[in-house]
Motif scaffolding. Structure first.
Motif, short mmCIF file in Angstrom:
data_model
loop_
_atom_site.label_atom_id
_atom_site.label_comp_id
_atom_site.label_asym_id
_atom_site.label_seq_id
_atom_site.Cartn_x
_atom_site.Cartn_y
_atom_site.Cartn_z
N TYR A 12 0.82 -1.22 0.00
CA TYR A 12 0.00 0.00 0.00
C TYR A 12 0.85 1.27 0.00
CZ TYR A 12 -3.55 -3.42 1.19
OH TYR A 12 -4.38 -4.51 1.18
N ALA A 13 2.17 1.10 -0.16
CA ALA A 13 3.06 2.26 -0.20
C ALA A 13 2.97 3.01 -1.52
CB ALA A 13 4.50 1.82 0.05
N PHE A 14 2.34 2.38 -2.52
CA PHE A 14 2.21 2.99 -3.84
C PHE A 14 0.74 3.20 -4.16
CE2 PHE A 14 5.99 0.36 -3.72
CZ PHE A 14 6.97 1.25 -4.14
#
Length: 246
Positions: A12-14
């Motif tokens: 979910y970092a992108f």
């Protein structure tokens, strides 16, 4: 190998984005290069003409999605669609190409002999599907005008260096029918004796069908039939005449 993500990796970092497919399917009809278009039945661009295509589902490849969307939106028979030779054109990834969200599209081209008319009512999110002369395919939805222009230039170029033109022909064809494909795609007129000489001098381009011939109109003798040969590339290339659109 494990399918689990590496330790500490955060998916979910992108920012998420969707992947779609778009198809530029060409054929020659009545002496003109046609492309298969659908009229969109929902927003965005409801009522606008567009290339067939749609979203790639989580468990399918881009090519699988392309064939599924083509069958769903045009009503063409699934066995026919499954047998088409699709070639990946390029990826389109401009951030604002779709007003809904960030969407990256993988575009494909397909080159086919004259196919039946698609289902008039389309299917999926398509309200209508039909063959349209390339010169009349204007004001398309999304960035499909750019995709179409790239696809047309791709097939024009590939006719110079590959045996792609035979994909527009029936299994057995005359050299006149093959010349018509070149003239239609290149939008030019070719010298008949010179074209015939170049085709027959190119190893593996076409093969004669023994004893087969077809009347092509007029009072002349029937024209000999040929089929695609084993070659995939043309040596030497069959170059477009000087001044032809590139």
């Amino acid at each position: 190998m494990s399918g689990a993500p590496p330790a500490g990796y955060d998916p979910y970092a992108f920012s998420p984005f969707a992947v779609t497919v778009d198809l530029a399917v060409f054929t020659v009809r009545a002496g003109l290069l046609h492309v298969l278009l659908i009229r969109r039945g929902q927003e965005p661009y409801e009522g606008a003409w567009a290339l067939p295509g749609g979203f790639v589902l989580p468990r399918e490849s881009a090519e699988t999605a392309a064939r599924r969307e083509l069958a769903e939106e045009t009503g063409l028979a699934e066995p026919l669609v499954a047998g088409l030779h699709l070639e990946q054109l390029r990826t389109y990834s401009e951030p604002d190409r779709d007003p809904r969200m960030r969407v990256v599209s993988v575009a494909f081209t397909a080159l086919v002999p004259d196919l039946p008319e698609p289902a008039p009512d389309g299917g999926g999110d398509a309200a209508q599907a039909r063959w349209v002369p390339v010169g009349e395919a204007r004001e398309l939805a999304f960035d499909h005008a750019v995709i179409l222009a790239d696809a047309v230039e791709r097939i024009r170029s590939k006719l110079e260096y590959t045996c792609l033109a035979t994909a527009f022909c029936p299994p057995e064809f005359t050299l006149g029918e093959l010349q018509t494909v070149y003239e239609t795609v290149w939008d030019t007129t070719l010298d008949r004796p010179n074209f015939r000489r170049k085709v027959l001098a190119t190893p593996g381009f076409v093969e004669a069908v023994p004893g087969a011939a077809r009347l092509t109109g007029g009072r002349g003798k029937p024209a000999a039939l040929h089929r695609a040969g084993p070659a995939t590339a043309l040596h030497p290339p069959l170059l477009r005449p000087e001044g032809t659109t590139r």
